[in-house]
Design an enzyme around this catalytic site. Sequence first.
Site, PDB file in Angstrom:
ATOM      1  N   ASP A  95       1.153  -1.449  -0.087  1.00  0.00           N
ATOM      2  CA  ASP A  95      -0.055  -0.183   0.425  1.00  0.00           C
ATOM      3  C   ASP A  95       0.202   0.910  -0.155  1.00  0.00           C
ATOM      4  O   ASP A  95       1.650   1.422   0.675  1.00  0.00           O
ATOM      5  CB  ASP A  95      -1.220   0.086   1.478  1.00  0.00           C
ATOM      6  CG  ASP A  95      -2.050  -1.101   1.969  1.00  0.00           C
ATOM      7  OD1 ASP A  95      -1.577  -2.133   0.775  1.00  0.00           O
ATOM      8  OD2 ASP A  95      -2.256  -0.707   2.299  1.00  0.00           O
ATOM      9  N   SER A 141      -0.563   0.166   7.447  1.00  0.00           N
ATOM     10  CA  SER A 141      -0.612   1.121   6.790  1.00  0.00           C
ATOM     11  C   SER A 141      -1.366   2.231   8.224  1.00  0.00           C
ATOM     12  O   SER A 141      -1.722   2.347   8.190  1.00  0.00           O
ATOM     13  CB  SER A 141      -1.631   0.697   5.563  1.00  0.00           C
ATOM     14  OG  SER A 141      -1.231   0.264   4.355  1.00  0.00           O
ATOM     15  N   ARG A 158      -7.919  -1.641  11.877  1.00  0.00           N
ATOM     16  CA  ARG A 158      -6.344  -0.633  11.243  1.00  0.00           C
ATOM     17  C   ARG A 158      -7.208   0.350  10.086  1.00  0.00           C
ATOM     18  O   ARG A 158      -7.576   1.136   9.472  1.00  0.00           O
ATOM     19  CB  ARG A 158      -5.399  -2.027  10.695  1.00  0.00           C
ATOM     20  CG  ARG A 158      -6.104  -2.387   9.551  1.00  0.00           C
ATOM     21  CD  ARG A 158      -5.983  -3.535   8.705  1.00  0.00           C
ATOM     22  NE  ARG A 158      -5.826  -4.730   8.248  1.00  0.00           N
ATOM     23  CZ  ARG A 158      -6.211  -5.862   8.016  1.00  0.00           C
ATOM     24  NH1 ARG A 158      -5.907  -6.578   9.844  1.00  0.00           N
ATOM     25  NH2 ARG A 158      -6.673  -6.519   8.090  1.00  0.00           N
ATOM     26  N   ASP A 159      -5.802   1.022   9.179  1.00  0.00           N
ATOM     27  CA  ASP A 159      -5.713   2.231   8.460  1.00  0.00           C
ATOM     28  C   ASP A 159      -6.034   2.977   8.693  1.00  0.00           C
ATOM     29  O   ASP A 159      -6.966   3.725   7.852  1.00  0.00           O
ATOM     30  CB  ASP A 159      -5.756   0.945   7.236  1.00  0.00           C
ATOM     31  CG  ASP A 159      -5.204  -0.033   6.809  1.00  0.00           C
ATOM     32  OD1 ASP A 159      -4.280  -0.471   7.012  1.00  0.00           O
ATOM     33  OD2 ASP A 159      -6.082  -1.339   6.379  1.00  0.00           O
TER      34      ASP A 159
HETATM   35  C1  FRU Z   1      -4.191  -4.134   2.339  1.00  0.00           C
HETATM   36  C2  FRU Z   1      -3.080  -3.699   4.233  1.00  0.00           C
HETATM   37  C3  FRU Z   1      -3.662  -2.838   5.425  1.00  0.00           C
HETATM   38  C4  FRU Z   1      -2.854  -2.936   5.931  1.00  0.00           C
HETATM   39  C5  FRU Z   1      -1.160  -3.743   5.669  1.00  0.00           C
HETATM   40  C6  FRU Z   1      -0.379  -4.302   5.465  1.00  0.00           C
HETATM   41  O1  FRU Z   1      -3.401  -4.200   1.547  1.00  0.00           O
HETATM   42  O2  FRU Z   1      -3.439  -5.357   4.597  1.00  0.00           O
HETATM   43  O3  FRU Z   1      -4.817  -3.536   5.348  1.00  0.00           O
HETATM   44  O4  FRU Z   1      -2.063  -2.151   7.145  1.00  0.00           O
HETATM   45  O5  FRU Z   1      -1.390  -3.897   4.049  1.00  0.00           O
HETATM   46  O6  FRU Z   1       0.821  -4.337   4.788  1.00  0.00           O
END
Ligand code: FRU
Length: 480
Positions: A47, A107, A175-176
Site C-alpha cells: 500500500d 498502513s 486498522r489503516d
Molecule cells: C492492505 C493491507 C492493510 C494493512 C497493510 C499491511 O493491503 O492489508 O489493511 O495495513 O496491507 O501491509
Amino acid sequence: MPAEKKPMTKEMYLKQLEQFGSVIDRAQNDILRLGYHLQPPVGWLNDPNGLCQIGNDYHIYFQYSPFNAEGGNGLWGHMTSQDLLHFQEHEPAVYPDCAWDQHGAYSGSAYEEDGIYYVFYTGNVKYTDKKYDYTTAGREQNVILITSRDGYNFTEKELLMTNDDFPEDMSKHVRDPQVIRRNGRYYMLLGARTLSDKGCVLLYESDDLRRWEYKLRFTTENPFGYMWECPNYAEINGQGFLIACPQGLPSQGLDYANTYQCGSFKLDYTFGETDYQIGEFRELDRGFDFYAPQIFQDRQGRTLLIGWMGMPDSGYDNAPTLKNGWQHCLTIPRELYLTKEGHPAQRPIRELETIRGMGHEEHFTNTFSQNVSPLFDMELAFEKCESFTLRIRENALLSYDGDVLLLDISQCGRGRTTRGVRLQDIRNIRILSDSSTLELFINDGEEVFTTRIYDSMTGLSCEMKDAEARGTVTWYELCP
Ligand code: FRU
C-alpha cells in the site's frame, strides 16, 4: 508472547542492506523496471501510505519489505517526487522496532496542520502461539502517532489506541487510520471487521489529535463483505464518498471479479451528527491489480488517488520480477473528478504530458495499426463505436461487442485471464503502458482497468481489427 517475525530496527536494516548489494543490483537492472511508476528499490511493496506534499515535494511512503520480495517485514519505504513521475529514494521512514508495531508498521496516512505532519498508522503485533486464529485473538492492532515537519525526521512513537479502545463487537482486525478535520473537530476512520464478520469503517472524534472517542460506524444495512480495509473519506465537488476495500464479496458475473474489491460508496454525512446515508458500491477499477488506494489533496487543490498495483491472495503472479528480487509497484497517480451522473471518475495526472514525445494522430475507419515502444500513452476518440477488437502490445486483447468491454490478457498475464464491464457506449479510451504495466481509462476514466503485463517487450504494436468503429487515434512515446 514470543515474536513470530523479528522486529527490524534501523541498525538491522542498514546492516542487512550492506549484504544485499548484488540483489539490489539485479533488481535495479531488471529490464522489467518501470519507467514512470513508483517501484520498490528492491524487495516487496504494497500500500501507498502517508501521502502529502511538503514544499514542492510530494512524499510517498509505502508498505515495504526490502529483504523479502514475497512480503514480510512491514517498513515504511520513502520516496519524494516533484512531478509524481520521477522518484527519489530515501531511507525508510518507519521501522517495526517497538513493542506496539513489532510485526509490521502497517498502513496509515498523514494529516497536516500548521506545518506539522501528523502521521497515524497501525502497529501490527501477532503472537506466535498457533492456537490463535488472529481474527478474534492473538494479535494487536495499535493506532500509533508520529509527527514531522519535513517528512524525513519523525518524533518518538506515541501509542494512541489499542484493541481495548475499539467497540466490544470488533474482531482484532481494526486498522489503516485516516484523519481529517471537519466542523472544528478531528475525525479518524479505521477499517474494521466485526466479530460477526461484517465489514465496516469506525469513526472516532477528537479535539487534540491524541485522545479519540468512538462516534459511530459506517456500514451497509446488509453485510457487504467481512472486512473493509484502507478507508478514505473524500469530497469531490462537495459530494462525500467513502472509499474502502471490502473483502469477502462473492463475484457476480463481471462484477467483483478480483479476490478483494476496492470502490466507493456515496456518503451523505455531516461530521459530528449520528445519522448518515450510504449509497451503492461502485468499483473503482476493473483490472487485476488495484488495491488499497490512498487519497489526498495536493496544494493545487487536486484530489489525487494512488493505488497499489497488486492484489493479495490473487492466484496470479509476478514471477518475472520476483526472480530478479522485486515485486509490485504503485499506479499512476490519478485525479478524481465527478461525472455528470455524480460518480467518481479518474484521469491520469496531467504531468504525464511533460514526458510525451512527439504525437502522431491518425483518423481511422474500422482498422489501424501502429508500432509502439513499451512506454506509450495512446488516446482513442470515437465518432462511432459499435464493436472492435484492439490488440495491445503483443497479446493483450481489448474487445467490445456493443454490450461488454472485455480485457483478455491470458496470453501475457501469468494467470491473469479476463476482466470486463457492461457499457452502453464507448466514447474514448486512454491507454497508458509502461514496461510491465497497462492502465486503461475508458470514457474519461468512468471505468478503469489496471494490470501488470508480461510480454516480450519487443516488436510491439497496437492494432484494431474487426471493428465497426471510426475515430481518431493519437499516440505518444513516453520518455521519462
Ligand atoms: C492492505 C493491507 C492493510 C494493512 C497493510 C499491511 O493491503 O492489508 O489493511 O495495513 O496491507 O501491509
